[in-house]
Design a protein around this motif. Structure first.
Motif, PDB file in Angstrom:
ATOM      1  N   ALA A  45     -31.114   4.651  75.396  1.00 16.84           N
ATOM      2  CA  ALA A  45     -31.118   3.999  74.087  1.00 16.84           C
ATOM      3  C   ALA A  45     -31.276   5.028  72.971  1.00 16.84           C
ATOM      4  N   LYS A  46     -32.172   5.991  73.186  1.00 18.22           N
ATOM      5  CA  LYS A  46     -32.397   7.039  72.190  1.00 18.22           C
ATOM      6  C   LYS A  46     -31.140   7.869  71.983  1.00 18.22           C
ATOM      7  N   HIS A  47     -30.456   8.164  73.062  1.00 19.98           N
ATOM      8  CA  HIS A  47     -29.226   8.949  72.995  1.00 19.98           C
ATOM      9  C   HIS A  47     -28.197   8.276  72.103  1.00 19.98           C
ATOM     10  N   MET A  48     -28.014   6.967  72.262  1.00 18.28           N
ATOM     11  CA  MET A  48     -27.005   6.273  71.479  1.00 18.28           C
ATOM     12  C   MET A  48     -27.447   6.103  70.027  1.00 18.28           C
ATOM     13  N   VAL A  49     -28.700   5.749  69.794  1.00 17.42           N
ATOM     14  CA  VAL A  49     -29.175   5.520  68.429  1.00 17.42           C
ATOM     15  C   VAL A  49     -29.100   6.797  67.601  1.00 17.42           C
ATOM     16  N   THR A  50     -29.344   7.949  68.238  1.00 19.22           N
ATOM     17  CA  THR A  50     -29.285   9.221  67.512  1.00 19.22           C
ATOM     18  C   THR A  50     -27.920   9.895  67.647  1.00 19.22           C
ATOM     19  N   GLY A  51     -26.988   9.246  68.331  1.00 14.63           N
ATOM     20  CA  GLY A  51     -25.649   9.826  68.514  1.00 14.63           C
ATOM     21  C   GLY A  51     -24.764   9.486  67.343  1.00 14.63           C
ATOM     22  N   TYR A  52     -24.858  10.273  66.275  1.00 18.00           N
ATOM     23  CA  TYR A  52     -24.189   9.932  65.030  1.00 18.00           C
ATOM     24  C   TYR A  52     -22.674   9.824  65.171  1.00 18.00           C
ATOM     25  N   ASP A  53     -22.091  10.617  66.036  1.00 17.74           N
ATOM     26  CA  ASP A  53     -20.637  10.547  66.181  1.00 17.74           C
ATOM     27  C   ASP A  53     -20.212   9.245  66.855  1.00 17.74           C
ATOM     28  N   HIS A  54     -20.965   8.821  67.890  1.00 15.06           N
ATOM     29  CA  HIS A  54     -20.666   7.544  68.544  1.00 15.06           C
ATOM     30  C   HIS A  54     -20.817   6.388  67.543  1.00 15.06           C
ATOM     31  N   ILE A  55     -21.916   6.427  66.779  1.00 16.95           N
ATOM     32  CA  ILE A  55     -22.190   5.357  65.828  1.00 16.95           C
ATOM     33  C   ILE A  55     -21.133   5.321  64.729  1.00 16.95           C
ATOM     34  N   LEU A  56     -20.703   6.500  64.264  1.00 14.12           N
ATOM     35  CA  LEU A  56     -19.695   6.553  63.214  1.00 14.12           C
ATOM     36  C   LEU A  56     -18.379   5.955  63.700  1.00 14.12           C
ATOM     37  N   PHE A  57     -18.035   6.219  64.969  1.00  7.19           N
ATOM     38  CA  PHE A  57     -16.819   5.621  65.517  1.00  7.19           C
ATOM     39  C   PHE A  57     -16.952   4.097  65.568  1.00  7.19           C
ATOM     40  N   LEU A  58     -18.098   3.613  66.050  1.00  9.44           N
ATOM     41  CA  LEU A  58     -18.324   2.166  66.100  1.00  9.44           C
ATOM     42  C   LEU A  58     -18.270   1.548  64.707  1.00  9.44           C
ATOM     43  N   PHE A  59     -18.839   2.255  63.737  1.00  4.39           N
ATOM     44  CA  PHE A  59     -18.801   1.804  62.349  1.00  4.39           C
ATOM     45  C   PHE A  59     -17.352   1.609  61.903  1.00  4.39           C
ATOM     46  N   GLY A  60     -16.504   2.578  62.261  1.00  2.00           N
ATOM     47  CA  GLY A  60     -15.095   2.461  61.925  1.00  2.00           C
ATOM     48  C   GLY A  60     -14.414   1.304  62.635  1.00  2.00           C
ATOM     49  N   VAL A  61     -14.796   1.085  63.896  1.00  2.00           N
ATOM     50  CA  VAL A  61     -14.178   0.018  64.692  1.00  2.00           C
ATOM     51  C   VAL A  61     -14.435  -1.354  64.070  1.00  2.00           C
ATOM     52  N   ILE A  62     -15.658  -1.603  63.625  1.00  2.00           N
ATOM     53  CA  ILE A  62     -16.009  -2.937  63.126  1.00  2.00           C
ATOM     54  C   ILE A  62     -15.849  -3.062  61.612  1.00  2.00           C
ATOM     55  N   PHE A  63     -15.344  -2.016  60.974  1.00  2.00           N
ATOM     56  CA  PHE A  63     -15.315  -1.972  59.512  1.00  2.00           C
ATOM     57  C   PHE A  63     -14.657  -3.204  58.906  1.00  2.00           C
ATOM     58  N   PHE A  64     -13.521  -3.618  59.442  1.00  2.00           N
ATOM     59  CA  PHE A  64     -12.804  -4.765  58.896  1.00  2.00           C
ATOM     60  C   PHE A  64     -12.811  -5.960  59.848  1.00  2.00           C
ATOM     61  N   LEU A  65     -13.759  -5.991  60.761  1.00  2.00           N
ATOM     62  CA  LEU A  65     -13.910  -7.137  61.653  1.00  2.00           C
ATOM     63  C   LEU A  65     -14.991  -8.060  61.115  1.00  2.00           C
ATOM     64  N   TYR A  66     -14.697  -9.354  61.063  1.00  2.00           N
ATOM     65  CA  TYR A  66     -15.641 -10.302  60.490  1.00  2.00           C
ATOM     66  C   TYR A  66     -16.157 -11.297  61.527  1.00  2.00           C
ATOM     67  N   GLY A  67     -15.314 -11.745  62.425  1.00  2.00           N
ATOM     68  CA  GLY A  67     -15.711 -12.755  63.394  1.00  2.00           C
ATOM     69  C   GLY A  67     -16.521 -12.165  64.543  1.00  2.00           C
ATOM     70  N   PHE A  68     -17.507 -12.929  65.018  1.00  2.00           N
ATOM     71  CA  PHE A  68     -18.353 -12.459  66.122  1.00  2.00           C
ATOM     72  C   PHE A  68     -17.535 -12.205  67.376  1.00  2.00           C
ATOM     73  N   LYS A  69     -16.553 -13.078  67.642  1.00  2.00           N
ATOM     74  CA  LYS A  69     -15.736 -12.919  68.840  1.00  2.00           C
ATOM     75  C   LYS A  69     -14.938 -11.619  68.779  1.00  2.00           C
ATOM     76  N   GLN A  70     -14.380 -11.309  67.606  1.00  2.00           N
ATOM     77  CA  GLN A  70     -13.644 -10.062  67.441  1.00  2.00           C
ATOM     78  C   GLN A  70     -14.545  -8.854  67.679  1.00  2.00           C
ATOM     79  N   ILE A  71     -15.691  -8.865  67.044  1.00  2.00           N
ATOM     80  CA  ILE A  71     -16.631  -7.743  67.167  1.00  2.00           C
ATOM     81  C   ILE A  71     -17.056  -7.568  68.617  1.00  2.00           C
ATOM     82  N   ALA A  72     -17.384  -8.682  69.282  1.00  2.00           N
ATOM     83  CA  ALA A  72     -17.820  -8.617  70.677  1.00  2.00           C
ATOM     84  C   ALA A  72     -16.728  -8.060  71.575  1.00  2.00           C
ATOM     85  N   THR A  73     -15.473  -8.422  71.297  1.00  2.00           N
ATOM     86  CA  THR A  73     -14.346  -7.932  72.098  1.00  2.00           C
ATOM     87  C   THR A  73     -14.212  -6.422  71.999  1.00  2.00           C
TER      88      THR A  73
END
Length: 224
Positions: A45-73
């Motif tokens: 958990a610590k690895h992912m929370v402090t993994g800024y590059d992983h988080i930045l990619f995820l941030f980009g992935v969900i940037f324009f996603l609004y629905g929970f189903k889309q985000i979960a997919t």
């Protein structure tokens, strides 16, 4: 929000190796033997929370996603990807140079920012599958995790229970980071300046991705 994004981007670039574990955690991983589920759960958990590059990619992935189903997919595709290559990479002792894999992770951030900006449709007249890209980059991010674990030479005594616990911890950390991002995004999207700032933030994401690529490629040749 824009100033916060700028600060986070530069902080992330300065900590390009942030998703590697600390020296204290590394020492623990290398010395411990037997099954230790809770510590490895915490480390994942610590690895992912402090993994800024992983988080930045995820941030980009969900940037324009609004629905929970889309985000979960999309989050599930990313999780399946990095879990698969992390476990298989350790199982078959197949790692990739940390400089190379981190440069590829930086490229994944660049790719996602360009995707959010509509660059591929504008340049090539086609829109690549965002789901396929998320899964593919999930595989590549997983190789980064596998390479780190192989480098730390974990004891074979209790390896698989500990590794599975670490992977579960990574998923927990991913969900925690995602929850925090979604809270911020919810309020930001409600502002009248979101559309204008969204362009600038994705440009900053792309810049941070290029910076990481440059740092890692330079490091590769310097260390060679």
């Amino acid at each position: 929000m824009l100033l916060l994004a700028v600060a986070l981007s530069f902080a992330w670039v300065e900590t390009a190796f942030a998703h590697a574990v600390t020296l204290g955690d590394k020492g623990y991983i290398q010395e411990v033997t037997g099954v230790h589920l809770i510590p490895f759960l915490y480390l994942g958990a610590k690895h992912m929370v402090t993994g800024y590059d992983h988080i930045l990619f995820l941030f980009g992935v969900i940037f324009f996603l609004y629905g929970f189903k889309q985000i979960a997919t999309y989050v599930s595709l990313f999780a399946i990807g990095h879990s698969t290559t992390m476990l298989l990479g350790v199982a078959f002792d197949f790692g990739i140079s940390s400089y190379i894999i981190d440069a590829i992770i930086g490229f994944s951030v660049v790719y996602k920012a360009l995707d959010n900006l509509g660059a591929f449709r504008l340049w090539f007249g086609v829109q690549p599958s965002t789901k396929a890209a998320t899964l593919l980059f999930g595989f590549l991010h997983g190789f980064g995790l596998a390479s780190r674990i192989i480098d730390y030479d974990i004891s074979p005594d209790g390896l698989w229970p500990n590794l599975i616990a670490f992977n579960v911890g990574v998923e927990i950390g991913q969900l925690l980071a995602l929850a925090a991002i979604l809270v911020v995004m919810r309020y930001w999207r409600a502002t009248v300046s979101f559309a204008r700032q969204a362009y600038a933030v994705n440009v900053l994401m792309m810049t941070a991705g290029f910076a990481l690529m440059g740092l890692q490629i330079t490091g590769y040749f310097v260390a060679a």
